[in-house]
Design a protein around this motif. Structure first.
Motif, PDB file in Angstrom:
ATOM      1  N   THR A   1      36.606  42.710  36.627  1.00 31.47           N
ATOM      2  CA  THR A   1      37.747  43.422  37.210  1.00 31.47           C
ATOM      3  C   THR A   1      38.981  43.398  36.308  1.00 31.47           C
ATOM      4  OG1 THR A   1      38.489  41.433  38.386  1.00 31.47           O
ATOM      5  CG2 THR A   1      36.958  42.910  39.541  1.00 31.47           C
ATOM      6  N   ILE A   2      39.003  42.487  35.338  1.00 31.73           N
ATOM      7  CA  ILE A   2      40.204  42.321  34.514  1.00 31.73           C
ATOM      8  C   ILE A   2      40.529  43.563  33.687  1.00 31.73           C
ATOM      9  CG2 ILE A   2      41.173  41.023  32.570  1.00 31.73           C
ATOM     10  CD1 ILE A   2      39.864  38.531  33.691  1.00 31.73           C
ATOM     11  N   PRO A   3      39.575  44.199  32.967  1.00 32.98           N
ATOM     12  CA  PRO A   3      39.942  45.385  32.174  1.00 32.98           C
ATOM     13  C   PRO A   3      40.545  46.514  32.999  1.00 32.98           C
ATOM     14  CG  PRO A   3      37.793  44.556  31.494  1.00 32.98           C
ATOM     15  CD  PRO A   3      38.166  43.808  32.729  1.00 32.98           C
ATOM     16  N   VAL A   4      40.039  46.733  34.214  1.00 26.04           N
ATOM     17  CA  VAL A   4      40.583  47.792  35.053  1.00 26.04           C
ATOM     18  C   VAL A   4      42.003  47.456  35.488  1.00 26.04           C
ATOM     19  CG1 VAL A   4      40.272  49.098  37.181  1.00 26.04           C
ATOM     20  CG2 VAL A   4      38.277  48.395  35.852  1.00 26.04           C
ATOM     21  N   VAL A   5      42.233  46.196  35.839  1.00 25.33           N
ATOM     22  CA  VAL A   5      43.576  45.770  36.238  1.00 25.33           C
ATOM     23  C   VAL A   5      44.550  45.882  35.069  1.00 25.33           C
ATOM     24  CG1 VAL A   5      44.950  43.815  37.051  1.00 25.33           C
ATOM     25  CG2 VAL A   5      42.701  44.245  38.042  1.00 25.33           C
ATOM     26  N   VAL A   6      44.112  45.460  33.884  1.00 23.86           N
ATOM     27  CA  VAL A   6      44.970  45.550  32.698  1.00 23.86           C
ATOM     28  C   VAL A   6      45.306  46.998  32.374  1.00 23.86           C
ATOM     29  CG1 VAL A   6      45.054  45.138  30.206  1.00 23.86           C
ATOM     30  CG2 VAL A   6      44.186  43.370  31.739  1.00 23.86           C
TER      31      VAL A   6
END
Length: 278
Positions: free
Chosen positions: A253-258
């Motif tokens: 989920t981190i790349p989408v949030v970033v």
């Protein structure tokens, strides 16, 4: 005359927002706490929501158990490439549909809408045969092309609505100043339509990032799998390593949030800025 909002109405509003935030964030909280549990605690009867002993090593062990970094990199390449291709092809198509008049325009717009009715699952056999004939199975390029194709209609339709909402007088003024159609599109229309382009970019990227069925069918090499398919490595015949599964999901989920955090400021800036600077 402005009516003063009562304190109870403000409290009710904040309470409503708090409840909505809890409902939205609760699954992520469960995912985080589950990722920090031990294997024995995962299968214990009557376990609690919070782990008895926080196993922070789970977040490190996943990189040793499977090539998670490679899975994430593959997903970034596929989602990024599909988004770039969909936006690159969608902008001129949406501009033509919003500004130009030509024969078959209504039929083309209807075909764009109808293409959204077909699920990739329905076309899976044909897609596999086509990719096999083009030697694009087990290839990230094939995934990029397919994800861009399935998101193309959505990108065109969303961008067309954005271009239609912009007054054509700005383009006419640019053409009077000596700009051609392409120059007017690049220098005038695209900067003003930045919020719509950013919104389209986010949706296309998320759709491509979350795609599973086509990637599962076309990719057989373990090192070419995106994260949605590669995460299946933690599924075993006898048991599932839930703690590793949820730990990997957090990193997924981190790349989408970033991406959203990086683009959000440009989106707000585009919404608050006017078409003509004083």
């Amino acid at each position: 005359m402005k009516t003063k909002r009562s304190p109870w109405a403000r409290v009710a509003l904040y309470l409503f927002v708090f409840v909505i935030c809890v409902v939205i964030l609760y699954p992520y909280f469960v995912m985080f706490t589950t990722a920090a549990k031990s294997n024995d605690e995962m299968y214990a009867i009557g376990g609690s929501l919070l782990p008895a002993a926080w196993q922070w090593s789970n977040f490190i062990n996943i990189w040793k158990e499977a090539p998670v970094f490679k899975y994430l990199l593959n997903s970034i390449v596929v989602a990024g490439g599909a988004t770039f291709l969909a936006i690159l092809c969608g902008i001129p198509a949406a501009y033509a549909l919003s500004r130009m008049r030509f024969k078959g325009k209504g039929i083309f717009m209807g075909a764009v809408i109808m293409s959204q009715m077909f699920s990739p699952v329905v076309l899976l056999v044909g897609i596999y045969r086509l990719m096999t004939a083009m030697h694009l199975t087990n290839s990230l390029i094939g995934l990029i092309l397919l994800n861009a194709a399935f998101n193309q209609a959505f990108a065109i339709w969303l961008l067309r609505g954005t271009f239609t909402s912009i007054s054509s007088e700005m383009e006419q003024a640019a053409k009077i100043d000596g700009c051609g159609t392409v120059q007017a599109l690049m220098r005038v229309l695209l900067p003003v339509s930045a919020p719509g382009i950013v919104t389209t970019l986010i949706f296309v990227f998320i759709n491509s990032w979350n795609e599973y069925t086509i990637a599962l069918t076309l990719i057989s090499s373990d090192l070419l799998k995106p994260i949605t398919v590669g995460i299946n490595v933690f599924y075993g015949f006898n048991f599932i390593k839930w703690q590793y599964l949820f730990a990997t999901s957090i990193f997924a989920t981190i790349p989408v949030v970033v991406l959203f955090l990086c683009i959000e400021k440009h989106l707000v800036a585009g919404l608050t800025s006017g078409g003509v600077k004083g």
